[in-house]
Enzyme design. Structure first.
Site, PDB file in Angstrom:
ATOM      1  N   HIS A 214       0.849  -1.196   0.000  1.00  0.00           N
ATOM      2  CA  HIS A 214       0.000   0.000   0.000  1.00  0.00           C
ATOM      3  C   HIS A 214       0.885   1.246   0.000  1.00  0.00           C
ATOM      4  O   HIS A 214       1.793   1.373   0.809  1.00  0.00           O
ATOM      5  CB  HIS A 214      -0.900  -0.014   1.242  1.00  0.00           C
ATOM      6  CG  HIS A 214      -1.714   1.222   1.410  1.00  0.00           C
ATOM      7  ND1 HIS A 214      -1.589   2.054   2.493  1.00  0.00           N
ATOM      8  CD2 HIS A 214      -2.661   1.784   0.616  1.00  0.00           C
ATOM      9  CE1 HIS A 214      -2.418   3.050   2.383  1.00  0.00           C
ATOM     10  NE2 HIS A 214      -3.087   2.913   1.253  1.00  0.00           N
TER      11      HIS A 214
ATOM     12  N   HIS B 204       2.071  11.127  -0.831  1.00  0.00           N
ATOM     13  CA  HIS B 204       1.080  10.628   0.121  1.00  0.00           C
ATOM     14  C   HIS B 204       1.188  11.525   1.348  1.00  0.00           C
ATOM     15  O   HIS B 204       2.009  11.305   2.222  1.00  0.00           O
ATOM     16  CB  HIS B 204       1.329   9.163   0.495  1.00  0.00           C
ATOM     17  CG  HIS B 204       0.271   8.621   1.415  1.00  0.00           C
ATOM     18  ND1 HIS B 204       0.556   7.954   2.570  1.00  0.00           N
ATOM     19  CD2 HIS B 204      -1.080   8.657   1.338  1.00  0.00           C
ATOM     20  CE1 HIS B 204      -0.554   7.597   3.175  1.00  0.00           C
ATOM     21  NE2 HIS B 204      -1.568   8.014   2.436  1.00  0.00           N
TER      22      HIS B 204
END
Length: 720
Positions: A435, A510
């Protein structure tokens, strides 16, 4: 007498014995009363000290209560005001969204109707223009034929004119010569006639004159016919010239009409192109409106969270008020108990005074016959020893199957799969993934990305020394670089990209921006070159601050880096096995979750690779979500299970100094591994599984997912 004396002595001795017993008992009672009094005084002092401590605590609680109530009221007012503003903004945005949506729908329907009518009109006009062009082509051919004939006729007419001129010249010349000759002849003849007249009779002269007149008349008739022929030829030449001029004018008109038709066709083509561009813009605008709807839903979710926080704060205030009321009640109870104890102390003092008075009277009565008994001090030694033993038992579960097969060399696990498993479609195999694969490239000094809300970006800009470390702690989901992850068995890579306003490069992100994409993608391409039988799935999940040109440049770079390795898009996955991919030398699936994927044959759309986000911090909710979504999985497409916990804003605010790896990851790791061990791959079952920090426990996550493929092999052997 002696007996009486003895009896009296015995009575005195008895009285003395009785008096001694009574004094001892009284003294014992006095000692007990003194001890009880000392205990009560010490208890009274303790209670007074406790009362003082409780009063101080009560005062402190009152102060804290006022501060807490004021703080909570301020927070509550602020939150209520924020909630009111957000609700007003949300209502305004909702109305604006509804109005814009209605306008867009009306505009879309009107434009669609206009587009259809215009398309039909344009198609009819195009057909008409095509017919006109065909007719013009026929006219052009007829014109060329007529021009050719006209040129031939002009040549013939020119030749005829030259011949007519020559003939006219010859005829005029001959006529003039003939006239001159005739005049000479006539003169000579007249002379002869005159001579003959003289010689002949008048009748002969008349006959000769009559013959000459007839000849002159015949010659005049011939000259008149020749003049008529010349006039007819001149009128015919004028008519031919007029016809030529008319034909030239018609050709020019036809050419002008052809040019006008071509211009109309070009203009209609431009209109069609503009309509197609407007349709694409409308599709993009529709996508933007959908994203706005998602953002509005996020705002609504935040509003609900803020309302829940406000409700929780109200509950906390109510609890604090209840605790204050309970402390007040406890204080009142303690005060009543202290009053009761004081009353008991007063009663005991009165009884002690009465006992002291009685003892003094008894001592005065019997002071002559008895000596005072010294007080004996009783020392009570209390040595009570309490031993507390605690024992904890820790049960560690080890994945025994995960170390049995295929786990010795995770770098080549697809290459070393048994042959029966290589003939199974990749959507029926268990494939481990990471992820937010590229978060290991994030640095603390990097800018805050556009995937964060506006207030977090503002904090990152103006309070970077506080905000950026917190964002960094919750943004990093992987610690190993891309080659280490691939060598650890990871074959599905989750990627999020964005651009910056100051340059045209593309970066991973992110929370914070990561590195530029070129080097990691080149590392993946190099790794694939050295691992010919391994397959990788690249999933570009999100695109932030991307324009059409950015998409075009980014896709060109992907195709340039992974040239010849990308598997083309197919509606079915049945033939997409490891053996088929190796035979075709395809090593990569590129998932491009954007509408631009439909323009390329080797970019897989989002609909064929379903992925769902749990968005929770609870392990039980995560497991229930994974089971529920796995049961709903479609049979004919790929499916991604996200085994991870996601911190929300309240959780991060409660744990500002915590990290994703230390706080949330340990909560779910064992449960995730147990959940994966219970499941098995196959049709409608486990497929792609992703998690955070996949290298924990020497890539135990990858080993567990890869090892579950052996259940398919055992199942097939049992069936056979």
């Amino acid at each position: 007498m002696l007996r009486k004396k003895k009896k009296e002595k015995e009575k005195k001795v008895r009285k003395k014995c009785l008096n001694e017993r009574e004094t001892l008992s009284y003294e014992q009672q006095i000692l007990d009363n003194n001890k009880q009094l000392s205990r009560l005084r010490s208890r009274n002092e303790e209670l007074e000290h406790e009362v003082k401590v409780i009063t101080k605590k009560l005062e402190q609680l009152k102060e804290d209560r006022s501060d807490v109530v004021a703080h909570l009221k301020r927070n509550l007012e602020g939150k209520i005001e924020e909630a009111r503003e957000l609700s007003e903004r949300l209502l305004a945005l909702e109305e604006l969204r509804k109005q814009e949506q209605a306008d867009y729908k009306k505009k879309e329907s009107a434009m669609e109707l206009e587009y259809r009518t215009m398309e039909s009109n344009l198609s009819a006009e195009v057909k008409l223009a095509a017919g006109k062009l065909n007719a013009l082509e026929d006219w052009r051919l007829a014109r060329l034929d007529l021009m050719h004939k006209f040129e031939v006729q002009e040549e013939q007419i020119a030749k005829q004119e030259e011949s007519h001129k020559t003939t006219l010249y010859e005829t005029e010349k001959s006529v003039i010569i003939a006239k001159a000759k005739m005049q000479k002849e006539m003169e000579e003849r007249l002379k002869q006639l005159a001579q003959e007249f003289k010689e002949a009779t008048n009748i002969r002269i008349a006959d000769m004159m009559h013959n000459t007149v007839r000849r002159n008349i015949a010659l005049n008739h011939e000259l008149n016919t020749m003049l008529k022929v010349c006039e007819d030829l001149e009128t015919k030449s004028a008519e031919c010239k007029e016809n030529d001029r008319l034909l030239r004018l018609q050709c020019e008109l036809f050419e002008n009409e052809a040019k006008i038709a071509l211009k109309d066709a070009m203009r209609q083509q431009r209109v069609i192109h503009n309509l197609a561009q407007e349709h694409i813009n409308m599709v993009l605008e529709y996508g933007r409106i959908q994203r706005e709807n998602v953002r509005f839903n996020n705002y609504e979710r935040l509003m609900n969270e803020y309302r829940a926080i406000c409700a929780a704060s109200e509950q906390k205030t109510k609890m604090l008020e209840r605790q204050l009321q309970e402390t007040k009640k406890a204080r009142e109870e303690i005060l009543t108990e202290v009053r009761n104890k004081c009353e008991e102390f007063d009663k005991l003092n009165e009884t002690l005074k009465e006992a002291k008075r009685c003892v003094l009277e008894a001592l005065q009565c019997y002071s002559e016959s008895h000596e005072y008994i010294r007080h004996v001090c009783i020392h009570l030694d209390r040595c009570d020893v309490i031993a507390i033993m605690e024992s904890e038992s820790i049960i560690k579960s080890q994945a025994g199957e995960a170390d049995a097969i295929l786990n010795d060399d995770l770098e080549f696990w697809m290459t070393r799969l048994p042959a029966p498993l290589k003939d199974i479609s990749i959507i029926h195999l268990a494939i481990p993934g990471s992820h937010n694969t590229m978060t290991y490239t994030i640095q603390k000094h990097n800018d805050v990305g556009p995937d964060e809300p506006a207030f977090i970006r503002t904090l990152g800009r103006y309070c970077s020394f506080i905000a950026k470390p917190i964002i960094l702690n919750w943004s990093i989901t992987q610690c190993d670089d891309i080659k280490q992850q691939l060598n650890g068995g990871i074959r599905y890579l989750d990627l999020r990209v964005a651009t910056k306003s100051r340059d045209k490069a593309v970066y991973f992100l992110h929370g914070l921006y990561g590195s530029e994409i070129s080097k990691p993608l080149l590392d993946i391409a190099d790794w694939l070159t050295s691992h010919a039988n391994e397959i990788i799935i690249l999933d570009f999940q999100h695109f932030y601050a991307f324009t059409d040109n950015d998409h075009y440049r980014f896709i060109e770079k992907i195709q340039r880096i992974f040239s010849g390795k990308m598997c083309p898009v197919s509606a079915k996955f049945d033939h997409l096995t490891l053996q088929w991919l190796v035979a075709k030398r395809y090593q990569m699936f590129v998932i491009y979750r954007n509408v631009y994927a439909q323009n390329y044959s080797n970019l897989w759309p989002s609909a064929l690779w379903r992925t769902v986000w749990p968005n929770t911090v609870s392990v039980n909710e995560l497991i229930n979500f994974l089971n529920r979504e796995l049961q709903r999985r479609p049979f004919d497409i790929a499916f991604v299970s996200q085994c991870l916990l996601t911190p929300n804003t309240p959780y991060v605010m409660k744990h500002p100094c915590a990290t994703l790896k230390k706080n949330l990851m340990p909560l779910c790791q064992k449960q995730i591994l147990y959940w994966i061990g219970e499941k098995e791959p196959g049709r409608g079952r486990l497929n792609i599984v992703i998690a955070d920090f996949v290298s924990n426990g020497n890539f135990l996550f990858s080993k567990t997912v890869i090892q579950s493929n052996m259940k398919l092999l055992r199942k097939s052997t049992e069936i056979s």
